[in-house]
Motif scaffolding. Structure first.
Motif, PDB file in Angstrom:
ATOM      1  N   LYS A 136       0.746  -1.307  -0.100  1.00 36.60           N
ATOM      2  CA  LYS A 136       0.175   0.150   0.138  1.00 36.60           C
ATOM      3  C   LYS A 136       0.822   1.044  -0.016  1.00 36.60           C
ATOM      4  O   LYS A 136       2.026   1.148   0.636  1.00 36.60           O
ATOM      5  N   ARG A 137       0.508   2.495  -0.743  1.00 36.96           N
ATOM      6  CA  ARG A 137       1.351   3.429  -0.802  1.00 36.96           C
ATOM      7  C   ARG A 137       1.866   3.978   0.559  1.00 36.96           C
ATOM      8  O   ARG A 137       0.668   4.231   1.317  1.00 36.96           O
ATOM      9  N   ALA A 138       2.872   4.215   0.651  1.00 40.15           N
ATOM     10  CA  ALA A 138       3.277   4.663   1.845  1.00 40.15           C
ATOM     11  C   ALA A 138       3.808   6.280   1.736  1.00 40.15           C
ATOM     12  O   ALA A 138       5.031   6.340   1.118  1.00 40.15           O
ATOM     13  N   ARG A 139       3.372   7.311   2.396  1.00 40.98           N
ATOM     14  CA  ARG A 139       3.758   8.673   2.204  1.00 40.98           C
ATOM     15  C   ARG A 139       3.471   9.509   3.472  1.00 40.98           C
ATOM     16  O   ARG A 139       2.488   9.585   4.055  1.00 40.98           O
ATOM     17  N   TYR A 140       4.599   9.916   4.044  1.00 39.71           N
ATOM     18  CA  TYR A 140       4.480  10.713   5.421  1.00 39.71           C
ATOM     19  C   TYR A 140       3.437   9.732   6.378  1.00 39.71           C
ATOM     20  O   TYR A 140       2.552  10.590   6.991  1.00 39.71           O
ATOM     21  N   LEU A 141       3.947   8.750   6.717  1.00 41.13           N
ATOM     22  CA  LEU A 141       3.217   7.987   7.701  1.00 41.13           C
ATOM     23  C   LEU A 141       3.449   8.583   9.073  1.00 41.13           C
ATOM     24  O   LEU A 141       4.689   9.010   9.415  1.00 41.13           O
ATOM     25  N   GLU A 142       2.546   8.524   9.867  1.00 45.40           N
ATOM     26  CA  GLU A 142       2.428   9.138  11.042  1.00 45.40           C
ATOM     27  C   GLU A 142       3.034   8.479  12.264  1.00 45.40           C
ATOM     28  O   GLU A 142       3.492   8.924  13.175  1.00 45.40           O
ATOM     29  N   SER A 143       3.207   6.967  11.993  1.00 45.18           N
ATOM     30  CA  SER A 143       3.371   6.349  13.095  1.00 45.18           C
ATOM     31  C   SER A 143       4.030   4.589  12.636  1.00 45.18           C
ATOM     32  O   SER A 143       3.572   4.455  11.465  1.00 45.18           O
ATOM     33  N   PRO A 144       4.878   4.035  13.456  1.00 49.37           N
ATOM     34  CA  PRO A 144       5.022   2.904  13.063  1.00 49.37           C
ATOM     35  C   PRO A 144       3.760   2.039  12.844  1.00 49.37           C
ATOM     36  O   PRO A 144       3.700   0.907  12.029  1.00 49.37           O
ATOM     37  N   GLU A 145       2.759   2.301  13.786  1.00 54.81           N
ATOM     38  CA  GLU A 145       1.458   1.296  13.492  1.00 54.81           C
ATOM     39  C   GLU A 145       0.964   1.663  12.326  1.00 54.81           C
ATOM     40  O   GLU A 145       0.153   0.729  11.501  1.00 54.81           O
ATOM     41  N   ALA A 146       0.912   2.775  11.910  1.00 53.42           N
ATOM     42  CA  ALA A 146       0.383   3.029  10.476  1.00 53.42           C
ATOM     43  C   ALA A 146       1.240   2.456   9.382  1.00 53.42           C
ATOM     44  O   ALA A 146       0.638   1.880   8.184  1.00 53.42           O
ATOM     45  N   ALA A 147       2.433   2.373   9.486  1.00 57.74           N
ATOM     46  CA  ALA A 147       3.597   1.507   8.535  1.00 57.74           C
ATOM     47  C   ALA A 147       3.055  -0.129   8.494  1.00 57.74           C
ATOM     48  O   ALA A 147       3.005  -0.459   7.538  1.00 57.74           O
ATOM     49  N   LYS A 148       2.691  -0.548   9.461  1.00 56.93           N
ATOM     50  CA  LYS A 148       2.149  -2.045   9.444  1.00 56.93           C
ATOM     51  C   LYS A 148       1.252  -2.156   8.442  1.00 56.93           C
ATOM     52  O   LYS A 148       1.055  -3.394   7.885  1.00 56.93           O
ATOM     53  N   GLU A 149       0.386  -1.126   8.354  1.00 53.97           N
ATOM     54  CA  GLU A 149      -0.895  -1.406   7.340  1.00 53.97           C
ATOM     55  C   GLU A 149      -0.265  -1.476   5.877  1.00 53.97           C
ATOM     56  O   GLU A 149      -1.139  -1.563   4.769  1.00 53.97           O
ATOM     57  N   CYS A 150       0.916  -1.218   5.668  1.00 57.05           N
ATOM     58  CA  CYS A 150       1.461  -0.767   4.024  1.00 57.05           C
ATOM     59  C   CYS A 150       2.142  -2.081   4.007  1.00 57.05           C
ATOM     60  O   CYS A 150       2.788  -1.909   2.917  1.00 57.05           O
ATOM     61  N   ILE A 151       2.269  -2.912   4.578  1.00 55.90           N
ATOM     62  CA  ILE A 151       3.215  -4.246   4.448  1.00 55.90           C
ATOM     63  C   ILE A 151       2.300  -5.339   3.636  1.00 55.90           C
ATOM     64  O   ILE A 151       1.151  -5.745   4.388  1.00 55.90           O
ATOM     65  N   ALA A 152       2.677  -5.680   2.666  1.00 52.99           N
ATOM     66  CA  ALA A 152       2.041  -6.800   1.885  1.00 52.99           C
ATOM     67  C   ALA A 152       2.513  -8.217   2.543  1.00 52.99           C
ATOM     68  O   ALA A 152       1.633  -9.161   2.816  1.00 52.99           O
ATOM     69  N   GLY A 153       3.823  -8.344   2.565  1.00 52.70           N
ATOM     70  CA  GLY A 153       4.450  -9.615   3.266  1.00 52.70           C
ATOM     71  C   GLY A 153       5.775  -9.604   3.014  1.00 52.70           C
ATOM     72  O   GLY A 153       6.462  -8.592   3.026  1.00 52.70           O
ATOM     73  N   TYR A 154       6.165 -10.543   3.365  1.00 48.64           N
ATOM     74  CA  TYR A 154       7.981 -10.864   3.837  1.00 48.64           C
ATOM     75  C   TYR A 154       8.588 -11.783   2.912  1.00 48.64           C
ATOM     76  O   TYR A 154       7.835 -12.685   2.269  1.00 48.64           O
ATOM     77  N   ALA A 155       9.694 -11.865   2.586  1.00 50.57           N
ATOM     78  CA  ALA A 155      10.449 -12.798   1.780  1.00 50.57           C
ATOM     79  C   ALA A 155      11.756 -12.825   2.193  1.00 50.57           C
ATOM     80  O   ALA A 155      12.277 -11.724   2.758  1.00 50.57           O
ATOM     81  N   VAL A 156      12.377 -13.973   2.147  1.00 49.24           N
ATOM     82  CA  VAL A 156      13.977 -13.988   2.353  1.00 49.24           C
ATOM     83  C   VAL A 156      14.684 -13.443   1.045  1.00 49.24           C
ATOM     84  O   VAL A 156      14.164 -13.490  -0.072  1.00 49.24           O
ATOM     85  N   SER A 157      15.607 -12.320   1.424  1.00 53.68           N
ATOM     86  CA  SER A 157      16.500 -11.654   0.526  1.00 53.68           C
ATOM     87  C   SER A 157      17.747 -11.886   0.773  1.00 53.68           C
ATOM     88  O   SER A 157      18.307 -11.852   1.827  1.00 53.68           O
ATOM     89  N   HIS A 158      18.578 -11.869  -0.345  1.00 53.96           N
ATOM     90  CA  HIS A 158      20.254 -11.914  -0.094  1.00 53.96           C
ATOM     91  C   HIS A 158      20.666 -10.690  -0.815  1.00 53.96           C
ATOM     92  O   HIS A 158      20.687 -10.558  -1.885  1.00 53.96           O
ATOM     93  N   ASP A 159      21.069  -9.783  -0.129  1.00 53.06           N
ATOM     94  CA  ASP A 159      21.702  -8.594  -0.506  1.00 53.06           C
ATOM     95  C   ASP A 159      23.265  -8.708  -0.584  1.00 53.06           C
ATOM     96  O   ASP A 159      24.142  -8.559   0.134  1.00 53.06           O
ATOM     97  N   VAL A 160      23.511  -9.443  -1.756  1.00 50.56           N
ATOM     98  CA  VAL A 160      24.832  -9.859  -2.064  1.00 50.56           C
ATOM     99  C   VAL A 160      25.685  -8.385  -2.232  1.00 50.56           C
ATOM    100  O   VAL A 160      25.025  -7.429  -2.795  1.00 50.56           O
ATOM    101  N   SER A 161      26.757  -8.343  -1.988  1.00 48.44           N
ATOM    102  CA  SER A 161      27.555  -7.160  -2.077  1.00 48.44           C
ATOM    103  C   SER A 161      28.955  -7.312  -2.497  1.00 48.44           C
ATOM    104  O   SER A 161      29.727  -8.109  -2.192  1.00 48.44           O
ATOM    105  N   GLU A 162      29.530  -6.210  -3.355  1.00 46.55           N
ATOM    106  CA  GLU A 162      30.983  -6.367  -3.627  1.00 46.55           C
ATOM    107  C   GLU A 162      31.569  -5.284  -2.762  1.00 46.55           C
ATOM    108  O   GLU A 162      31.210  -4.154  -2.809  1.00 46.55           O
TER     109      GLU A 162
END
Length: 284
Positions: A136-162
């Motif tokens: 969900k579009r997240a713009r100038y959220l007022e709190s972490p609680e509001a941020a939770k409503e913007c999460i669709a889901g989670y995934a394993v992510s591999h941040d490969v770095s050089e």
């Protein structure tokens, strides 16, 4: 729900991993799992169709390549030094605010795809991370609680770095983070309702069978919802965007002798409830 994209690059088909372990075809619901699908109530439609028994099985799913679980993210936003033990192993002070950098969205590949070590690389490194997919579009959220409503889901992510590209060649980190194939993602997008406590997930990574990372998301300096609320003050987060939330200790940069990755090495990583990945590294 656990959503998945299967098939060759550019021709992936979308499905739900059912409770019976079989993949159900979402082709009648959406052309792809992407920002438009997430923004348009796609998760609710997919859930309703699955629970009503309206989805057919995805033919040939067992033999298909597993793609990243979200297509064409508009951006990949990363948080650096977000675990206390990782900051300590790199010799960095704990940051007073989230350390933010961007990663080319084109780095996102499937969880079992081959990862390329860049030409002239001497310090290619691993980083298991909790990935967050914005729903969900997240713009100038007022709190972490509001941020939770913007999460669709989670995934394993591999941040490969050089690390040489990242730390020596530029005052910004992007050069060492945006090499091709440098962000395997998946195997699933696990919807937020299934992860009741994202701040208590175990993250693990092995290189050639040797355990290198074993951390827990409870050790984040800035929690997931805090990160989203913070980012929304400086950029608009759109459905389908991916946020990499940091890595625990155990990267090659912080280990004795710095055992960086070489062609032929195999990396396996997992997060509780989100599945596992396995990549073999090859020379570009």
């Amino acid at each position: 729900m656990r959503l998945q994209r299967l098939g060759e690059v550019g021709s992936e088909r979308s499905g739900i991993l059912g409770e019976d372990g079989r993949i159900y075809d979402l082709g009648g619901i959406t052309g792809d799992i992407d920002g438009a699908f997430l923004a348009g109530g796609g998760l609710a439609r997919a859930r309703a169709a699955y629970e009503a028994g309206e989805l057919p099985l995805l033919d040939g799913a067992d033999g298909m390549r597993v793609g990243a679980p979200v297509a064409r993210p508009g951006k990949v936003v990363c948080i650096g030094l977000n675990y206390r033990d990782h900051a300590e192993e790199t010799g960095a002070a704990l940051p007073p605010r989230p350390v933010v950098f961007m990663k080319d969205p084109g780095t996102v590949v499937g969880p079992y795809d081959e990862v390329l070590i860049p030409r002239n690389s001497t310090r290619t490194d691993w980083e298991v991370e909790l990935g967050v997919i914005i729903g969900k579009r997240a713009r100038y959220l007022e709190s972490p609680e509001a941020a939770k409503e913007c999460i669709a889901g989670y995934a394993v992510s591999h941040d490969v770095s050089e690390r040489e590209f990242q730390l020596d060649f530029s005052p910004q980190w992007d050069l060492g983070k945006s090499c091709e194939t440098f962000n395997p993602l998946g195997p699933w997008l696990v919807t937020a309702d299934e992860i009741t406590e994202p701040q208590d997930l175990r993250l693990r990574l092995e290189v050639n069978g040797v355990q290198r990372q074993d951390g827990n998301s409870k050790d984040m300096i800035f929690q997931v919802a805090e990160v989203i609320a913070y980012l929304s003050q400086y950029m608009v987060l759109e459905p389908g965007d991916v946020i990499n939330t940091g890595t625990p200790a155990g990267v090659a940069l912080g280990l004795p002798q710095n055992p960086y990755l070489r062609a032929g090495d195999t990396v396996e990583l997992s997060i509780d409830g989100l599945g596992s990945q396995r990549q073999t590294f090859a020379q570009a």
